[in-house]
Each structure stands twice: as structure tokens, then as C-alpha cells.
Design an enzyme around this catalytic site. Structure first.
Site, mmCIF file in Angstrom:
data_model
loop_
_atom_site.group_PDB
_atom_site.id
_atom_site.type_symbol
_atom_site.label_atom_id
_atom_site.label_comp_id
_atom_site.label_asym_id
_atom_site.label_seq_id
_atom_site.Cartn_x
_atom_site.Cartn_y
_atom_site.Cartn_z
ATOM 1 N N TYR A 115 0.853 -1.199 0.000
ATOM 2 C CA TYR A 115 0.000 0.000 0.000
ATOM 3 C C TYR A 115 0.883 1.242 0.000
ATOM 4 C CZ TYR A 115 -3.536 3.400 1.434
ATOM 5 O OH TYR A 115 -4.380 4.484 1.500
ATOM 6 N N ASP A 153 9.285 2.734 0.392
ATOM 7 C CA ASP A 153 8.182 3.333 1.135
ATOM 8 C C ASP A 153 8.242 2.863 2.589
ATOM 9 O OD1 ASP A 153 5.852 4.240 2.247
ATOM 10 O OD2 ASP A 153 4.524 3.443 0.689
ATOM 11 N N LYS A 206 3.401 8.770 9.293
ATOM 12 C CA LYS A 206 3.058 8.165 10.586
ATOM 13 C C LYS A 206 4.012 8.610 11.707
ATOM 14 C CE LYS A 206 0.215 4.757 8.321
ATOM 15 N NZ LYS A 206 0.387 4.194 7.018
HETATM 16 C C1 LIG Z 1 -0.191 4.624 5.593
HETATM 17 C C2 LIG Z 1 0.679 4.361 4.414
HETATM 18 C C3 LIG Z 1 0.729 5.244 3.310
HETATM 19 C C4 LIG Z 1 -0.215 6.406 3.173
HETATM 20 O O1 LIG Z 1 -0.076 7.356 4.164
HETATM 21 P P1 LIG Z 1 -1.321 8.334 4.483
HETATM 22 O O2 LIG Z 1 -0.746 9.302 5.468
HETATM 23 O O3 LIG Z 1 -2.397 7.477 5.030
HETATM 24 O O4 LIG Z 1 -1.698 8.982 3.198
HETATM 25 C C5 LIG Z 1 1.663 5.000 2.335
HETATM 26 N N1 LIG Z 1 2.496 3.952 2.401
HETATM 27 C C6 LIG Z 1 2.462 3.068 3.420
HETATM 28 C C7 LIG Z 1 3.430 1.937 3.444
HETATM 29 C C8 LIG Z 1 1.537 3.239 4.448
HETATM 30 O O5 LIG Z 1 1.481 2.333 5.428
#
Ligand SMILES: *Cc1c(COP(=O)(O)O)cnc(C)c1O
Length: 464
Positions: A142, A237, A292
């Protein structure tokens, strides 16, 4: 006092589904979401006044526990000086330096407000840098909800059982190649076929949005090798894992991680640290995204990486990116104080509680004869249900979706009724914090047998 039921009913009349992010609606487990009034340490309290041990942690940011007094004080102090200026502040520089100290390859850092913006900016940069259009991603990874990254996206898309999203133009979807995760042959084949058109490979260093599905040993290194050989950029990511699983995120942990495959406990896990060395993996990405934890609970995320690529961003270079609230003074204050406080002891406590909780719950499931496997990426863990998962482990999205996901709803609700709030989807990992201690672990141990029985008694939905 408003009940959760009433609050949900009222919310649905003004907000689609009653929530501002789909997984919160409890679609994956049924029932009524708890409307939260406050949170402190390892717990959240709902509007009915009920307090729960929280294993969601705001989906990752609450590394130190909720409402850490020093983080709250930093935000209050910043708020007293102004909420937003639309002009640079020194705190942004301090936070960028704090990021670079932990992850030296992030030579430049730009702050945005969400992880979605960070990954969106990273792929625009990669396209700008290479003059190519194709992006490669992996099923079940994701990267937020931008058009080009929603295909086979895991997280809420998996919970909803959706293939992707309506409203994404075919022409844009066609610029994203989705490959099975952990499949070296598929990745090599893709580069053989289209290497000259690939701008970037974007990937979670250790996926945690289809449950925890660690990379196989050497997988991330192979992504690096192929990107270098074909002139594509490697985008790591770490929005979820960054500053959570290790001071330097998954990248830091991979250097010292060990993999456990088919261990006696029936685990496929990665990220157990053999020593406390802080280093880095034997590969370095071109770009990296954070979110996060880096915002300490405030809306903040970042894209970083090689100076020559990052300096393609406006105003230095031709790749445009901007944000009215980017680098917001309250958010950067929260992020900076969080990183300052997140020392080795914090990570050790988070790891210890993750280890204890996953073992207790796994033992309870085993005692009830529920076939399952615990999977871990560092301190992030999840349970995969069913004989197949238990016997062979889960290495990709197809296997994650093939598990006995229907066992999770009754399991989740049993825990909830005992005052333990799990992530409301089998496709999300469990989060602990430095505030989770013996009392929380004991509460989970007391609740686990009934939850395991509920999982054992669950029956698959009948086909219509
Ligand atoms: C949560 C998440 C995102 C997106 O971040 P948001 O602040 O919710 O837009 C992107 N990549 C990873 C791996 C994530 O866990």
C-alpha cells in the site's frame, strides 16, 4: 452521553460511511466503530467512557504511546506561537536533520502532510528524473490513495475486497505494472521486457498492509540490482515502518535482521535483531518516503533521498510540488520531539511487548486448535489463519487473501468486549508502543482464551 451507535448513525448522515478513512468503519469485522473521546499511553477511551488497551496506535504514529506529555507540550508550545505561517520555520530544518541522522541516504528531505502525498511526489520525481512513465509496484503493498498507486493496494482496499478503485482513468492505471510480491522471476521478467520504460520500482521495505509479509532474504537487494542495471529509481516506502521498527526503519533493521522460516512456532518472521548494532542495509534506495511516526501523531510526512534527484523539485528544479500546510509548525514540533524521545530503550520496549503479545495470542489460538501463523516484520505482527497459512507461511497478496479471514471478526469482537482494541481488519498489523507494559500484556492474556475460542467456533460465510 451519546452512544457509539448514535454517534455512528449521526456521522453517516453527513460523512460517507460515517468515517474519513474506510477501515475505521469496521466493514471488515462488522459492528459499530468506537468513537474515541481521548487516548493516553497504551489506551483509548470511547465516548461511552469505556477504556480499551489499544493495539492500533493511530495506525502507527503512537510509537511512544498516546498523548506523550512531552510531545503534547511541544505542540502546545508551538501552538502558542502560531498555527501556520506559510513561510519557512527552523523546526523544519531541525526535523530534516533528525531524519538524515538516522537515514543518511536521505540527503535532502521535503515535508508534506500525508503519506499519500509523499509517495505521489516520489513517483513524480522519478518520472521527472528518468523521463520515463512506467511505475512498478507489488500486489498487497500500500502506498496511499493516489490514482497510479491504488491497483492491488492492500490495506483498506483489501479489507473492502476491492480490486482497486473506481474513478482511476485507464490511461493512468496502465502506467502502473503490478507484480506479485517476493517473486524474483516476475520482477526480472518485467525488467527484461520493459526495463527501458520503467521510471521506478516502489515497494514497502517490509510490507505491513496485507498483514505482516516480510521480504524474503535478498529480495530488496535484488530490486536495487535491477533498478541500477536498467536506470530506474528505487523508491523505498517506509511510511509505516520508518522510525517504528528500528531507529532507521526497516532499512536499518534489515542490516541486522535474521529471518525465521518454518521455526517450531510455525512462523515466517523477519526482523529479529541479533545485536543492537545500528547500521543500514547493504542496499540504498534513491528515494524514501516517511509518514506516521515522523509526524508524532500530527499530519506530517516526508519524501527524501539523493540530493541530485531531490533537487529536481521546485523551486530548484522542474518537478512541481507544493503545500499550503506543508511543514506545519505544530506537526514538525510533534515529529521532532517524537524522534528525540525515540531512543534505543523505546524500540526495545516496543519489541518486547510485540514479542510477548504475539506469543500469548498464538499460544491461546493453538490451545483451541486454530491453525494459524504469526508473521512479523520487526515489531509489527499479524496472524494468518488456516491450515495452508500455518503450513506454508504467507509470502504474497494472493496467499494473504486465501487465509481463513472469516475467523477474524468473532476473534476481534471477543477481544473488544474484553476491552482490547485490535485493528478492525485481518489485513492490518498490530501496533504496540513504549507505553505497553505488564498491565496491558496481562489484560491481553486474560482476554485471549475467549477470543481464541471465538476464532475456533467461527464458520465461513455461506455462499449466496
Ligand atoms: C499509511 C501508508 C501510506 C499512506 O499514508 P497516508 O498518510 O495514510 O496517506 C503510504 N504507504 C504506506 C506503506 C503506508 O502504510
Amino acid at each position: 452521553m451519546t452512544s457509539n451507535e448514535t454517534a455512528f448513525f449521526q456521522a453517516k448522515s453527513v460523512i460517507p460511511g460515517g468515517v474519513d478513512s474506510p477501515v475505521r468503519a469496521f466493514g471488515g469485522v462488522g459492528g459499530t466503530p468506537r468513537f474515541i473521546a481521548s487516548a493516553s499511553g497504551a489506551t483509548v477511551t470511547d465516548i461511552e467512557g469505556r477504556t480499551y488497551v489499544d493495539l492500533v496506535g493511530s495506525w502507527g504514529p503512537a510509537l511512544l504511546g498516546h498523548s506523550h506529555p512531552q510531545v503534547v507540550a511541544a505542540v502546545q508550545e508551538a501552538a502558542s506561537r502560531g498555527l501556520s505561517f506559510g513561510a519557512p520555520t527552523e523546526t523544519e530544518t531541525f526535523l530534516a536533520r533528525a531524519v538524515r541522522e538516522r537515514v543518511p541516504f536521505a540527503q535532502r528531505v521535503r515535508f508534506v502532510s500525508t503519506g499519500t502525498e509523499a509517495t505521489m511526489t516520489a513517483i513524480r520525481l522519478a518520472r521527472g528524473a528518468t523521463g520515463r512513465d512506467l511505475i512498478v509496484k507489488f500486489a498487497g503493498n500500500y502506498h496511499g490513495h493516489s490514482d497510479g498507486l491504488l491497483a492491488a493496494a492492500g490495506s483498506g482496499v483489501a479489507t473492502g475486497g476491492l480490486p482497486g478503485s473506481a474513478g482511476v482513468p485507464e490511461a493512468i492505471a496502465a502506467q502502473t505494472v503490478v507484480l506479485p510480491y517476493n517473486d524474483v522471476d516476475a520482477l526480472r521478467g518485467c525488467f527484461d521486457e520493459a526495463g527501458g520504460r520503467i521510471a521506478a520500482v516502489i515497494f514497502e521495505g517490509a510490507p505491513a498492509n496485507m498483514g505482516a509479509v516480510p521480504p524474503r532474504p535478498g529480495w530488496n537487494r535484488e530490486i536495487r540490482r535491477l533498478c541500477t542495471a536498467h536506470g530506474a529509481l528505487m523508491i523505498l516506502d517506509e511510511v509505516l515502518t520508518g522510525f517504528r521498527v528500528d531507529p532507521a526503519g526497516w532499512w536499518g533493521l534489515e542490516a541486522v535482521a535474521s529471518w525465521v522460516d518454518g521455526a517450531p512456532a510455525g512462523e515466517f518472521s523477519a526482523g529479529f535483531v541479533d545485536d543492537s548494532a545500528v547500521g543500514g542495509a547493504d542496499w540504498v534506495p534513491d528515494l524514501v518516503t516517511f509518514g506516521k511516526v515522523v509526524g508524532g501523531g500530527m499530519p506530517l510526512a516526508a519524501v527524501g533521498g539523493r540530493a541530485d534527484v531531490m533537487d529536481l523539485l521546485a523551486p530548484v528544479g522542474p518537478v512541481y510540488q507544493a503545500g499550503t500546510l506543508s511543514g506545519n509548525p505544530l506537526a514538525t514540533a510533534a515529529g521532532l520531539r517524537t524522534l528525540e524521545l525515540a531512543d534505543r530503550g523505546v524500540y526495545d520496549r516496543v519489541n518486547a511487548s510485540a514479542q510477548a503479545i504475539s506469543t500469548i495470542v498464538s499460544d491461546a489460538l493453538s490451545a483451541c486448535g486454530v491453525a494459524h501463523r504469526v508473521q512479523r516484520t520487526g515489531s509489527l505482527f499479524s496472524f494468518m489463519f488456516g491450515e495452508v497459512a500455518a503450513a506454508f507461511g504467507v509470502y504474497d497478496y494472493e496467499q494473504a487473501r486465501a487465509q481463513e479471514a472469516w475467523r477474524y471478526g468473532p476473534f476481534f469482537h471477543s477481544f473488544l468486549s474484553s476491552g482490547i482494541a485490535l485493528p478492525p481488519s485481518v489485513f492490518e498489523v498490530w501496533f504496540t508502543s513504549a507505553a505497553h507494559g505488564d498491565a496491558e500484556i496481562e489484560a491481553i492474556a486474560a482476554a485471549a482464551p475467549a477470543a481464541a475460542r471465538a476464532a475456533a467456533q467461527a464458520r465461513p460465510p455461506r455462499l449466496p
